[in-house]
Motif scaffolding. Structure first.
Motif, short mmCIF file in Angstrom:
data_model
loop_
_atom_site.label_atom_id
_atom_site.label_comp_id
_atom_site.label_asym_id
_atom_site.label_seq_id
_atom_site.Cartn_x
_atom_site.Cartn_y
_atom_site.Cartn_z
N ASP A 5 -19.64 24.18 2.78
CA ASP A 5 -20.23 23.30 1.78
C ASP A 5 -19.92 21.84 2.16
O ASP A 5 -19.23 21.59 3.16
CB ASP A 5 -19.73 23.65 0.38
CG ASP A 5 -18.26 23.28 0.14
OD1 ASP A 5 -17.61 22.75 1.06
OD2 ASP A 5 -17.77 23.54 -0.97
N PRO A 6 -20.44 20.86 1.41
CA PRO A 6 -20.23 19.45 1.77
C PRO A 6 -18.76 19.03 1.83
O PRO A 6 -18.43 18.04 2.49
CB PRO A 6 -20.98 18.69 0.67
CG PRO A 6 -22.07 19.63 0.26
CD PRO A 6 -21.43 20.99 0.33
N ARG A 19 -28.96 26.76 3.91
CA ARG A 19 -29.93 26.39 4.94
C ARG A 19 -29.31 26.64 6.30
O ARG A 19 -28.20 26.17 6.58
CB ARG A 19 -30.32 24.92 4.78
CG ARG A 19 -31.28 24.39 5.83
CD ARG A 19 -31.76 23.00 5.44
NE ARG A 19 -30.65 22.07 5.29
CZ ARG A 19 -30.16 21.33 6.29
NH1 ARG A 19 -30.69 21.42 7.50
NH2 ARG A 19 -29.16 20.50 6.08
N THR A 39 -28.54 25.91 9.92
CA THR A 39 -28.53 24.66 10.68
C THR A 39 -28.25 24.87 12.17
O THR A 39 -28.23 23.91 12.92
CB THR A 39 -27.49 23.69 10.11
OG1 THR A 39 -26.21 24.33 10.08
CG2 THR A 39 -27.88 23.27 8.69
N THR A 76 -25.44 25.77 5.91
CA THR A 76 -24.95 24.74 5.01
C THR A 76 -25.40 25.05 3.59
O THR A 76 -26.59 25.22 3.34
CB THR A 76 -25.47 23.35 5.42
OG1 THR A 76 -25.02 23.06 6.75
CG2 THR A 76 -24.97 22.28 4.48
N GLY A 131 -25.73 23.37 0.34
CA GLY A 131 -25.71 22.01 -0.17
C GLY A 131 -25.26 21.87 -1.61
O GLY A 131 -24.67 20.86 -1.99
N GLU A 132 -25.53 22.89 -2.42
CA GLU A 132 -25.14 22.86 -3.83
C GLU A 132 -24.36 24.13 -4.16
O GLU A 132 -24.89 25.08 -4.75
CB GLU A 132 -26.38 22.74 -4.72
CG GLU A 132 -27.17 21.45 -4.48
CD GLU A 132 -28.41 21.34 -5.35
OE1 GLU A 132 -28.65 22.27 -6.15
OE2 GLU A 132 -29.12 20.34 -5.25
#
Length: 297
Positions: free
Chosen positions: A167-168, A217, A219, A252, A254-255
């Protein structure tokens, strides 16, 4: 995919012994039970062309469906490698599913009847006229060769897609294997076997949601590996001669949300959770998870 200095590509033609006689393809073939995919492409290349090769990279992973002459539908998962010739002399396969091996120039490639995955890899538009022979291709499990018994393990080969998901904040998403399955109690990458007709990417998206409730997603493609365990125990202690071919993607999310298993009870995943890299390093990890985390540092 093997190219010469002038850009020519080495192709093989299907023989009468194969499903698609007269149709050209990249050299390669099926993975033997217990064989690493890297070893398969080197072996098949030598058998079909006479050349020894060295793998220089993994180009892509894909899947397709084909309607065979007997009207059955065949699902094939494919790993496409880049290779370079290190020795040997070009020759045709004497007895097998190919009968010619040739270096084909870029100008001549489009004039050959090509299997769809080969056409796509070479950037050639697939000619629908190829379907006039009654064959139908579409872009898009488990394969048992005998029912297992306590006295004789069932031979199983599975193609699976797995996610090294982050995650981020740099947390890592892992799943714990349920008791009664190979590796029970250990933490693993989210993912699993491709269903009939699924591409690896579609299978991964489905498995990621079923096992962790996350959507992500892709990557990048991290790599390809395999695991061979001829004395594995499946659910309810059923012996399995187990061979799995595994493709690992970086994903990834993202949320991110709270990780939770959404698949039906009784499946192979007991729980899912997010971990910092430090926390993940203290967990009992499967070999696949350890390798993926090691590659990412």
């Amino acid at each position: 995919m093997c190219r010469s200095a002038d850009g020519s590509v080495l192709l093989t033609r299907g023989s009468d012994a194969g499903a698609f006689p007269g149709v050209w393809s990249l050299p390669g073939g099926g993975i033997d039970h217990g064989e690493h995919p890297d070893d398969t492409v080197v072996r098949e290349f030598a058998e079909e062309t006479g050349h020894a090769v060295r793998i220089t990279g993994v180009r892509t992973v894909l899947a397709d469906l084909a309607r065979l002459p007997d009207d059955s539908i065949e699902h094939t998962d494919r790993i496409l490698y880049d290779v370079e010739v290190t020795g040997g002399t070009l020759r045709h396969e004497a007895v097998g599913t190919s009968d010619l091996a040739e270096w084909v120039t870029p100008a001549d490639v489009a004039a050959r009847p090509l299997l769809p995955f080969t056409a796509g890899a070479l950037g050639v538009a697939f000619d629908a006229a190829f379907d006039s022979a009654g064959l139908a291709f579409d872009s898009a499990g488990l394969a048992f060769d005998a029912a297992p018994t306590p006295e004789r393990p069932g031979r199983v080969q599975r193609f699976g897609a797995y996610a090294h998901a982050t995650d981020p904040d740099g947390r890592i998403l892992l799943t714990r294997i349920a008791a009664g399955y190979p590796g029970g109690g250990m933490w693993h990458l989210a993912g699993g076997g491709t269903d009939f007709g699924e591409t690896p990417e579609q299978a991964l998206a489905r498995e990621l949601y079923e096992e962790t409730s996350q959507r992500g997603r892709i990557t990048g493609l991290i790599g390809v590996s395999h695991r061979y365990d001829p004395s594995a125990l499946g659910p309810e202690g059923v012996p399995l001669d187990w061979h799995t071919i595994r493709v690992v993607y970086h994903v990834t999310v993202g949320e991110p949300t709270v990780a939770a298993v959404t698949e039906a009870a009784g499946g192979s995943t007991a729980e899912a959770a997010w971990f910092t890299p430090e926390q993940a390093g203290d967990l009992p990890l499967t070999e696949l998870a350890r390798d993926a985390l090691s590659r990412s540092g």
